[in-house]
Design an enzyme around this catalytic site. Structure first.
Site, PDB file in Angstrom:
ATOM      1  N   LEU A  97       0.881  -1.168   0.000  1.00  0.00           N
ATOM      2  CA  LEU A  97       0.000   0.000   0.000  1.00  0.00           C
ATOM      3  C   LEU A  97       0.914   1.213   0.000  1.00  0.00           C
ATOM      4  O   LEU A  97       1.943   1.213   0.692  1.00  0.00           O
ATOM      5  CB  LEU A  97      -0.887   0.028   1.251  1.00  0.00           C
ATOM      6  CG  LEU A  97      -1.926  -1.082   1.390  1.00  0.00           C
ATOM      7  CD1 LEU A  97      -2.602  -0.989   2.756  1.00  0.00           C
ATOM      8  CD2 LEU A  97      -2.962  -1.000   0.277  1.00  0.00           C
ATOM      9  N   ASP A  98       0.574   2.262  -0.742  1.00  0.00           N
ATOM     10  CA  ASP A  98       1.466   3.413  -0.744  1.00  0.00           C
ATOM     11  C   ASP A  98       1.450   4.093   0.615  1.00  0.00           C
ATOM     12  O   ASP A  98       0.610   3.818   1.472  1.00  0.00           O
ATOM     13  CB  ASP A  98       1.146   4.370  -1.895  1.00  0.00           C
ATOM     14  CG  ASP A  98      -0.159   5.125  -1.744  1.00  0.00           C
ATOM     15  OD1 ASP A  98      -0.474   5.550  -0.615  1.00  0.00           O
ATOM     16  OD2 ASP A  98      -0.850   5.322  -2.751  1.00  0.00           O
ATOM     17  N   ALA A  99       2.401   4.978   0.821  1.00  0.00           N
ATOM     18  CA  ALA A  99       2.596   5.564   2.147  1.00  0.00           C
ATOM     19  C   ALA A  99       1.359   6.298   2.643  1.00  0.00           C
ATOM     20  O   ALA A  99       1.077   6.313   3.845  1.00  0.00           O
ATOM     21  CB  ALA A  99       3.800   6.506   2.128  1.00  0.00           C
TER      22      ALA A  99
END
Length: 265
Positions: A97-99
């Site tokens: 999952l992106d930041a």
């Protein structure tokens, strides 16, 4: 075998075998005392996979925003390592999952299961809740499910549902179901229809639901969750194996902006 795995008492387990409800490597076993290798043989009861290898660990994390989906970030940014101190095994994340996206992330030391679930051809379903700018209409929801063209090809949501839409500029809340693992796919889809994402949470990964697990907390999967996950990842008894050759293994770059399998959403 089944009793040691916590499936049932020894007497009940024997009844399950005699009744033909137990399979080993896809074949029904009715003989009591049959020997198996827990590290290689696949066992299921009534079609639900059983975990036999106690060395395998499966952990659900509610990843908070601001954390990068890597076990060790070379640039010193917040990473996943802090959430695994409770377990002695060396865990790693399945997909990314992106930041700035929070939500359900699976951590495990089961390399074979991770390889299958993270590979884009396997198409594990994921459910997201997105808060977006603007007032989303029924026509926009229809566009998302009908399909839109992005720079790397066409994409359509498996399902899209409008949860709420404000008339005073407060934005909209939508639920998207996708099986794509393309890079930042939810954000790019919503940008394409004119509703940039403000906040994004992954609530479901395959059979796993985030439930009430607080952000920043991790827990082991329950026996039922492990069974559902292992069942999903195993090939059908009469079909070919879903496990792909190792030379097709998805990239595991530490750069969260790189291309690859199930990277960012």
């Amino acid at each position: 075998m089944l009793a040691n795995a916590g499936v049932a008492s020894r007497r009940v387990a024997e009844n399950l075998i005699v009744e033909g409800r137990v399979r080993v490597n896809g074949e029904v076993v009715t003989e009591l005392g049959s020997r198996i290798d827990p590290t290689t043989d696949l066992v299921d009861v009534d079609g639900t996979a059983i975990q036999l290898d106690p060395s395998k660990r499966y952990v659900m994390l509610n990843k908070p925003t601001g954390v990068f989906s890597t076990m060790r970030d070379e640039r010193g940014r917040p990473d996943l390592q802090r959430f695994t101190n409770e377990w002695p095994e060396r865990l790693f994340n399945v997909g990314r999952l992106d930041a700035e996206t929070s939500g359900l992330l699976l951590l495990t030391n089961d390399g074979e299961l991770s390889h299958v679930l993270a590979h884009p051809s396997f198409g594990v379903t994921k459910v997201y809740i997105a808060k977006v700018d603007g007032r989303v209409t029924a026509q926009t929801i229809a566009t998302l499910t009908r399909g839109i063209e992005l720079e790397d090809g066409a994409i359509a949501a498996d399902k899209a549902r409008l949860l709420s839409s404000s008339t005073d500029g407060g934005g909209s809340l939508i639920e998207l179901t996708l099986h794509s693992g393309r890079n930042r796919i939810v954000r790019r889809m919503m940008d394409a229809v004119g509703h940039p994402v403000v906040d994004l949470v992954r609530r479901q990964f395959g059979p796993l639901h985030l439930g009430t697990l607080p952000a920043g907390r991790a827990r082991e999967l329950t026996k039922v969750e492990r069974g559902a996950l292992l069942t999903l990842a195993r090939p059908a008894p009469s079909g070919p194996s879903q496990v792909l050759p190792q030379d097709q293994e998805p990239r595991r770059d530490d750069d969260p902006h790189s291309a690859g399998s199930d990277q960012e959403t």
